[in-house]
Motif scaffolding. Structure first.
Motif, short mmCIF file in Angstrom:
data_model
loop_
_atom_site.label_atom_id
_atom_site.label_comp_id
_atom_site.label_asym_id
_atom_site.label_seq_id
_atom_site.Cartn_x
_atom_site.Cartn_y
_atom_site.Cartn_z
N PRO A 191 74.73 23.94 55.07
CA PRO A 191 75.02 25.34 55.49
C PRO A 191 73.55 26.45 56.07
N LYS A 192 74.01 27.35 56.41
CA LYS A 192 72.92 28.26 56.96
C LYS A 192 71.96 28.98 56.45
N SER A 193 72.42 29.33 54.95
CA SER A 193 71.11 29.19 53.87
C SER A 193 71.21 28.58 52.15
N ASN A 194 70.81 29.04 51.77
CA ASN A 194 70.34 28.57 50.20
C ASN A 194 71.53 28.49 49.57
N THR A 195 72.23 30.00 49.96
CA THR A 195 73.07 30.08 49.38
C THR A 195 74.55 29.22 49.16
N GLY A 196 74.38 28.45 50.61
CA GLY A 196 75.66 27.93 50.46
C GLY A 196 75.69 26.32 49.78
N LYS A 197 74.76 26.38 49.50
CA LYS A 197 74.75 25.31 48.58
C LYS A 197 74.53 25.29 47.28
N ARG A 198 75.12 24.74 46.62
CA ARG A 198 75.50 24.70 45.20
C ARG A 198 75.66 23.01 44.41
N GLU A 199 76.21 23.46 43.40
CA GLU A 199 76.58 22.78 42.35
C GLU A 199 77.21 22.80 41.68
N ILE A 200 78.89 22.44 41.46
CA ILE A 200 79.55 22.72 40.83
C ILE A 200 80.00 21.38 40.27
N PRO A 201 80.22 22.33 38.80
CA PRO A 201 81.48 21.66 38.06
C PRO A 201 82.44 20.46 37.84
N GLY A 232 90.72 20.36 41.49
CA GLY A 232 89.36 19.84 40.23
C GLY A 232 88.24 20.73 40.92
N THR A 233 88.02 21.14 41.82
CA THR A 233 87.16 21.50 41.98
C THR A 233 87.17 23.28 42.75
N GLY A 234 87.75 23.48 43.74
CA GLY A 234 88.39 24.37 45.20
C GLY A 234 87.21 24.32 45.87
N ASN A 257 87.50 17.00 34.62
CA ASN A 257 87.99 15.73 33.85
C ASN A 257 89.19 15.10 35.08
N GLN A 258 90.00 15.82 35.52
CA GLN A 258 91.02 14.76 36.32
C GLN A 258 90.36 14.65 37.84
N ALA A 259 89.34 15.20 38.19
CA ALA A 259 88.57 14.58 39.52
C ALA A 259 87.92 13.71 39.30
N GLY A 260 87.23 13.57 38.10
CA GLY A 260 86.25 12.67 37.77
C GLY A 260 86.33 11.22 37.58
N ASN A 261 88.00 11.67 36.87
CA ASN A 261 89.06 9.89 36.74
C ASN A 261 89.26 9.46 38.02
N HIS A 262 89.48 10.26 39.28
CA HIS A 262 89.53 10.11 40.73
C HIS A 262 89.02 9.13 41.28
N ARG A 263 87.49 9.11 40.88
CA ARG A 263 86.13 8.30 42.07
C ARG A 263 87.21 6.76 41.90
N HIS A 264 88.04 6.73 41.43
CA HIS A 264 88.45 4.70 42.29
C HIS A 264 89.88 4.83 42.67
N PRO A 295 94.45 11.45 44.79
CA PRO A 295 93.09 11.54 44.01
C PRO A 295 92.38 11.97 44.96
N VAL A 296 92.30 12.25 46.32
CA VAL A 296 92.26 13.18 47.24
C VAL A 296 92.72 15.08 46.79
N LEU A 297 93.64 15.05 47.05
CA LEU A 297 94.57 16.90 46.21
C LEU A 297 93.92 16.86 45.18
N THR A 298 93.77 15.77 43.65
CA THR A 298 93.26 15.84 42.36
C THR A 298 91.65 16.33 42.62
N VAL A 299 91.27 16.15 43.34
CA VAL A 299 89.41 16.63 44.17
C VAL A 299 89.74 18.11 45.00
N PHE A 300 90.29 17.87 45.28
CA PHE A 300 90.23 19.47 45.78
C PHE A 300 90.92 20.36 44.40
#
Length: 218
Positions: A177-187, A131-133, A190-197, A124-129
């Motif tokens: 984050p030191k600046s607002n640019t470090g805060k972000r929303e990323i998609p 699937g999200t970067g 599907n594989q990452a979302g499927n591994h929520r449990h 699950p952890v590897l899949t999230v990595f």
């Protein structure tokens, strides 16, 4: 000169000084250091395997020392000025190119982990990595509040790392984050979302309660 820095940054600076600077220049009169001396020193560090990025961190330790000596009129000019910038421009000191895993290589890696008893709990952890970067510290710092399964997005607004402290021990620290640019929303893919449990109905990755007590960023 910075008025204050985070403890993790200070620990890193002390480590770099002790490892690279103390024995070379620790007892050398500051007035005797010339531009050419700094350049030779930086070349020697690179030849000993230091990366250009780490050399930049080392430069962040050395440059302010000489800058303060200038302001206090111990020396007329800062011999460190412009040295690191020279190396950044040189193509022979460019960082090594890194090749990302292809989709087929990612599939092979996930398949191997999924079918290997010793590693499959990490799937699950590897899949999230993949699937999200996101970075490891960003993943470790996630809470359920940061995850929107309806929009299929993850909000990145803090990290958690296991770091050394000034007293020689290590501890978990949560930083923003030191600046607002470090805060972000990323998609999420599907594989990452499927591994929520995971199979035993526990979170697939260790999300903490939504208490955002944090140290200041470094």
């Amino acid at each position: 000169m910075k008025c204050e820095i985070a403890e993790t940054t200070l620990v890193r600076y002390i480590y770099l000084y002790n490892k690279h600077v103390k024995n070379e220049w620790g007892k050398r009169p500051i007035q005797s250091v010339r531009y050419s001396d700094v350049k030779r020193f930086y070349i020697s560090r690179l030849k000993h395997g230091l990366s250009l990025s780490t050399l930049g961190n080392l430069n962040n330790v050395i440059h302010p020392v000489f800058e303060l000596a200038c302001r206090e009129h111990y020396i007329a000019a800062n011999p460190v000025d412009g040295v690191y910038q020279e190396f950044k421009k040189r193509k022979d000191w460019e960082p090594k190119h890194r090749d990302a895993l292809t989709e087929k290589e990612q599939e092979k890696l996930l398949s191997y982990v999924a079918h290997t008893l010793d590693y499959r709990e990490l799937l699950p952890v590897l899949t999230v990595f993949l699937g999200t970067g996101i970075r490891s510290g960003e993943l470790a710092g996630l809470t359920w509040d940061d995850i929107d399964f309806k929009k299929n997005t993850i909000s990145i607004n803090h990290t958690m790392n296991y770091t050394a402290t000034l007293d020689g021990t290590c501890k978990y620290t949560v930083t923003v984050p030191k600046s607002n640019t470090g805060k972000r929303e990323i998609p999420m893919l599907n594989q990452a979302g499927n591994h929520r449990h995971s199979a035993n109905n526990e979170p697939a990755f260790h999300v903490r309660p939504a208490d955002r007590d944090s140290d200041s960023g470094g």
